[in-house]
Enzyme design. Structure first.
Site, PDB file in Angstrom:
ATOM      1  N   LYS A 277      49.187  62.577  23.474  1.00  0.00           N
ATOM      2  CA  LYS A 277      48.176  61.501  23.560  1.00  0.00           C
ATOM      3  C   LYS A 277      47.342  61.606  22.299  1.00  0.00           C
ATOM      4  O   LYS A 277      46.661  62.616  22.096  1.00  0.00           O
ATOM      5  CB  LYS A 277      47.320  61.733  24.799  1.00  0.00           C
ATOM      6  CG  LYS A 277      46.134  60.795  24.988  1.00  0.00           C
ATOM      7  CD  LYS A 277      45.367  61.221  26.255  1.00  0.00           C
ATOM      8  CE  LYS A 277      44.217  60.304  26.622  1.00  0.00           C
ATOM      9  NZ  LYS A 277      43.157  60.245  25.625  1.00  0.00           N
TER      10      LYS A 277
ATOM     11  N   THR B 260      37.258  60.651  30.752  1.00  0.00           N
ATOM     12  CA  THR B 260      36.507  59.663  31.527  1.00  0.00           C
ATOM     13  C   THR B 260      36.362  60.112  32.974  1.00  0.00           C
ATOM     14  O   THR B 260      35.429  59.722  33.664  1.00  0.00           O
ATOM     15  CB  THR B 260      37.244  58.309  31.464  1.00  0.00           C
ATOM     16  OG1 THR B 260      37.370  57.932  30.089  1.00  0.00           O
ATOM     17  CG2 THR B 260      36.507  57.222  32.222  1.00  0.00           C
TER      18      THR B 260
ATOM     19  N   TYR C 247      46.806  66.686  24.684  1.00  0.00           N
ATOM     20  CA  TYR C 247      45.659  65.774  24.603  1.00  0.00           C
ATOM     21  C   TYR C 247      44.914  66.053  23.300  1.00  0.00           C
ATOM     22  O   TYR C 247      44.156  67.019  23.200  1.00  0.00           O
ATOM     23  CB  TYR C 247      44.768  66.023  25.815  1.00  0.00           C
ATOM     24  CG  TYR C 247      43.679  65.036  26.088  1.00  0.00           C
ATOM     25  CD1 TYR C 247      43.419  63.951  25.268  1.00  0.00           C
ATOM     26  CD2 TYR C 247      42.879  65.174  27.224  1.00  0.00           C
ATOM     27  CE1 TYR C 247      42.417  63.053  25.561  1.00  0.00           C
ATOM     28  CE2 TYR C 247      41.868  64.290  27.534  1.00  0.00           C
ATOM     29  CZ  TYR C 247      41.639  63.227  26.694  1.00  0.00           C
ATOM     30  OH  TYR C 247      40.634  62.346  26.995  1.00  0.00           O
TER      31      TYR C 247
END
Lengths: 299, 299
Positions: B159, B44, B131
């Site tokens: 994550k 993001t 990630y």
């Protein structure tokens, strides 16, 4: 420009930089073999992993080594502004065409893909080939989107992913796409194992990974198809099936990297990390295939 | 560091550069709201679209504006050498952790992904969060690969993408992953619509896109789950379903971009081309949702 065999060489790259001597020699070898065009800095040429400066330098080296054979270079990047910069450098280097895939991190909408081509084609003074490569970009072009993009100025060609194995389905695939494109836009096939089927189904060009290292072999297949000898083109392709199998399994880049090294045309490693070469069992298979098919000995 | 709410702000970006004032204000707002950590330059935060220099600058601004709240930054890039350079800059900027997704153009083998983490973790002096974001990287981590990577030095967290909607399936998903990881490695969920289910299923953290703009709302959900009030966390999430629906349909980045603009926290455009904002019909829906849920008025 967008007819016949377009050969896509590796750009031998290490953590220290590009092996310019090896790259120049690969391009010269393609020009000497008589390929119709050279696709430098394609996916196999590792464009996505190089800096703007490296890409500008490789474009200049390619034009120089191609000795008059038209050179197309990949100008893809994640940002529109980067694509515009790379396109400008490529044109200054004297390329005859550019090849643009919509690279992604966040997935793109059709309007965002169209917007990219709209921004870039506006600034070009050479023709552009739309690079439809879902395997690396994860963009899935609809024929309608191809049609919209093909109306933009300077769009001269579309490079499509492998056509279906079935001959009738392949013809239908090419016809469906052509129905959305102006007559002036060339359609070329990629995915080497689909080349004979694609050319026999009416594709104008073969954008070839194997052709970047084995131009004589790829030319024999291409010239057969261009002469209307569909059976001959198919026979060439069937003979190469052991190579196609490796390419389908490990990717053209890793196979060509190991093959170039085996043939003494590049040292290893020649891929940018985190990419690594073929695993050792696949490498042994490749060597057997190259020797069995006598690939590389006379290109 | 890898517990509770980790809020991921936008990095408002135009073709002219980064809106540093708007970015600093977004981060300060998160720190003031009491989030547990800040994930700057996540997906993001547009890390994939920025230059090394821009990323170093944003890391410094984030640490400054976070006023003592731990900052994690995304260090992903297509080449290992680029990741190493960005990681060094981030550590110099004073970040508390780094977040690494294996970006791809050519698809990566498991050994190539492992090799990337091996090279990078060796050079770190801060903890790393793996990630796992198949939507943007197209890398599909197996639990076995997570286990191999988690054994590397400095790996402190994973994550993960959205857990299944079904509670039992979510618990099973988290348990299966934990079985491959050392006890010291935190597991955190992303995909905002799956946050309550993930936290209720035993995830240690929520890596939150909506939390980057609506920290009070995201904190309420997180604190309920942390206090063992699973029903309360679920109720918070269900209330937010109209927002989750927009995020699932258009991507968190486009939704947060339009929401930040609507709330006067960024000007538009604030996404790097070729990315464009929400289409106008989705924008109207978003405004209705924000007003109906009173989102943004008190964060």
């Amino acid at each position: 420009m967008f007819r016949g065999l377009s050969a896509f060489p590796l750009t031998p790259t290490t953590e220290e930089g590009i092996d310019e001597r090896a790259f120049g020699a690969l391009v010269s070898r393609l020009a000497a073999a008589g390929v119709d065009s050279i696709g430098a800095l394609g996916s196999t040429g590792g464009y996505a992993y190089l800096t703007r400066e490296q890409r500008a330098r490789v474009a200049r080296l390619a034009v120089e080594a191609a000795d008059g054979v038209p050179v197309m270079v990949g100008i893809g990047a994640l940002r529109t502004s980067q694509v515009l910069a790379v396109a400008e450098d490529a044109q200054k280097a004297g390329v005859s065409a550019v090849l643009l895939a919509p690279m992604t991190y966040q997935s793109l909408t059709d309007d965002e893909v169209f917007g990219l081509y709209e921004s870039v084609t506006r600034e070009l003074s050479v023709p552009l080939c739309v690079y439809d490569n879902p395997r690396t970009t994860h963009v899935h072009f609809t024929d309608e989107l191809h049609g919209r993009i093909a109306e933009l100025p300077n769009v001269a060609a579309v490079k499509i992913p492998p056509v279906p194995d079935d001959r009738a389905a392949a013809r239908q695939r090419v016809a469906a796409l052509r129905a959305q494109l102006p007559d002036t836009v060339s359609v070329g096939v990629s995915g080497d194992w689909a080349a004979a089927t694609g050319l026999n189904a009416g594709c104008d060009a073969w954008y070839s990974v194997a052709g970047g290292l084995f131009p004589a072999t790829a030319l024999a297949l291409t010239r057969a198809a261009q002469a209307g000898d569909a059976a001959g083109a198919t026979a060439h392709s069937e003979r190469l099936e052991p190579l196609w199998e490796l390419i389908r399994q490990y990717g053209g880049l890793r196979v060509m990297s190991a093959a170039a090294s085996h043939l003494g045309l590049a040292t290893e490693p020649n891929l940018p990390l985190p990419l690594r070469g073929l695993p050792s069992d696949a490498r042994r298979r490749l060597v057997t295939v190259l020797e069995h098919l006598a690939l590389g000995t006379s290109a």
